[in-house]
Write an enzyme that holds these catalytic residues in place. Structure first.
Site, PDB file in Angstrom:
ATOM      1  N   HIS A 161     -28.271 -15.991  19.026  1.00  0.00           N
ATOM      2  CA  HIS A 161     -28.932 -15.259  17.934  1.00  0.00           C
ATOM      3  C   HIS A 161     -28.572 -13.768  17.974  1.00  0.00           C
ATOM      4  O   HIS A 161     -29.298 -12.977  18.587  1.00  0.00           O
ATOM      5  CB  HIS A 161     -30.455 -15.404  18.060  1.00  0.00           C
ATOM      6  CG  HIS A 161     -30.964 -16.729  17.580  1.00  0.00           C
ATOM      7  ND1 HIS A 161     -31.262 -16.977  16.264  1.00  0.00           N
ATOM      8  CD2 HIS A 161     -31.208 -17.873  18.248  1.00  0.00           C
ATOM      9  CE1 HIS A 161     -31.684 -18.230  16.130  1.00  0.00           C
ATOM     10  NE2 HIS A 161     -31.655 -18.798  17.319  1.00  0.00           N
ATOM     11  N   CYS A 170     -27.172 -20.388  15.106  1.00  0.00           N
ATOM     12  CA  CYS A 170     -27.926 -21.431  15.818  1.00  0.00           C
ATOM     13  C   CYS A 170     -27.879 -22.756  15.042  1.00  0.00           C
ATOM     14  O   CYS A 170     -26.826 -23.367  14.938  1.00  0.00           O
ATOM     15  CB  CYS A 170     -29.353 -20.947  16.096  1.00  0.00           C
ATOM     16  SG  CYS A 170     -30.174 -21.917  17.387  1.00  0.00           S
ATOM     17  N   GLU A 195     -28.994 -11.582  15.718  1.00  0.00           N
ATOM     18  CA  GLU A 195     -30.047 -10.782  15.050  1.00  0.00           C
ATOM     19  C   GLU A 195     -31.170 -10.416  16.021  1.00  0.00           C
ATOM     20  O   GLU A 195     -31.814  -9.382  15.855  1.00  0.00           O
ATOM     21  CB  GLU A 195     -30.580 -11.506  13.804  1.00  0.00           C
ATOM     22  CG  GLU A 195     -31.627 -12.592  14.021  1.00  0.00           C
ATOM     23  CD  GLU A 195     -31.082 -13.874  14.650  1.00  0.00           C
ATOM     24  OE1 GLU A 195     -29.868 -13.985  14.875  1.00  0.00           O
ATOM     25  OE2 GLU A 195     -31.895 -14.778  14.933  1.00  0.00           O
TER      26      GLU A 195
END
Ligand code: MN
Length: 261
Positions: A232, A132, A234
């Site tokens: 993202h 990001c 994660e």
């Protein structure tokens, strides 16, 4: 040599051989140095990055903003890969632009720390990955520019700043990219919590992913081990709204870090 001693020695050597073979097939673990978010008085990172790295079998290590460059270099040496995470907008002065009225919060200390961390990482020849904001910092650092506010600067119907929705828009992945080699898909649905994005791509970088409205969602260096994604991964790995397939798919990006050393 006494017969018993000989037998014991033989077993001992056999054990060493077995241990060696097991070790060779085990996953190589790397230390991922997560550059802190510099909120002020505290040293902070977001736990999701720590958890995704841990789930991938790698070792997270938070790198604090150390003002002494020699000590910062020593700290970064402990890491095999340097990771830049999500966060505030970048100060447009960094890429030679005037701030737009719609520029969000900036964090000068973080900007300056992340630039120093990239510079030291390059001196140490360490790979750098950005998520990001991390992707945007990489692009600006290497000479690219940013779109300061997607809704006012781009003609799009997609909401890229979609914090609630874990599946915000689809992306096309360049089949020549490393990202494609890791994920094995040329289209994917990703999350999206950004209102800034890459405008002019930094020299020496190529676009690895783009959304259907033309927003750049991934970059990779043509000669350095420097990579970034705008979404993202994660949050897919540790998020409550992703399927098991998505968790495994996006975990590959964190497992792959062990091959960057
Ligand atoms: Mn997006």
């Amino acid at each position: 040599m006494h017969l018993h001693t000989f037998i014991r020695l033989k077993y001992f050597l056999l054990l060493i051989l077995i241990a060696g073979a097991t070790n060779a097939t085990a996953q190589r673990r790397v230390v991922v140095g997560i550059v802190e978010e510099c909120p002020g008085a505290e040293v902070t990172t977001t736990r999701r990055y720590v958890d995704a790295i841990t789930l991938s079998g790698n070792i997270p290590l938070v790198i604090p903003d150390i003002s002494d460059s020699i000590l910062l270099r020593q700290a970064l040496k402990k890491a095999d890969v340097i990771m830049l995470t999500g966060g505030e907008d970048l100060a447009p002065q960094l890429y030679g632009a005037t701030p737009s009225p719609l520029l969000g919060t900036v964090n000068d200390r973080r900007d300056s720390f992340e630039y120093r961390a990239i510079a030291e990482a390059m001196r140490l020849k360490k790979p750098v990955v950005g998520i990001c904001r991390g992707l945007q910092v990489i692009n600006a650092y290497f000479g690219g520019t940013l779109i300061q506010d997607i809704p006012t600067e781009c003609n799009t119907t997609i909401s890229h700043k979609n914090i609630e929705q874990s599946h915000a828009h689809s992306i096309s992945i360049n089949k020549q990219s490393r990202l494609f080699r890791i994920l094995g898909n040329d289209t994917l649905t990703v999350n999206s919590t950004h209102h800034q994005s890459v405008k002019d791509v930094a020299p020496g970088f190529s676009v690895s992913a783009v959304s259907t409205d033309g927003i750049i969602e991934g970059l990779e260096s043509e000669r350095l081990k420097v990579y970034g994604v705008q979404f993202h991964p994660e949050r897919f790995v540790v998020g409550a709204n992703s399927t098991e397939e998505e968790k495994m798919l996006f975990l590959r990006l964190f497992k792959e870090l062990s091959k960057l050393k």
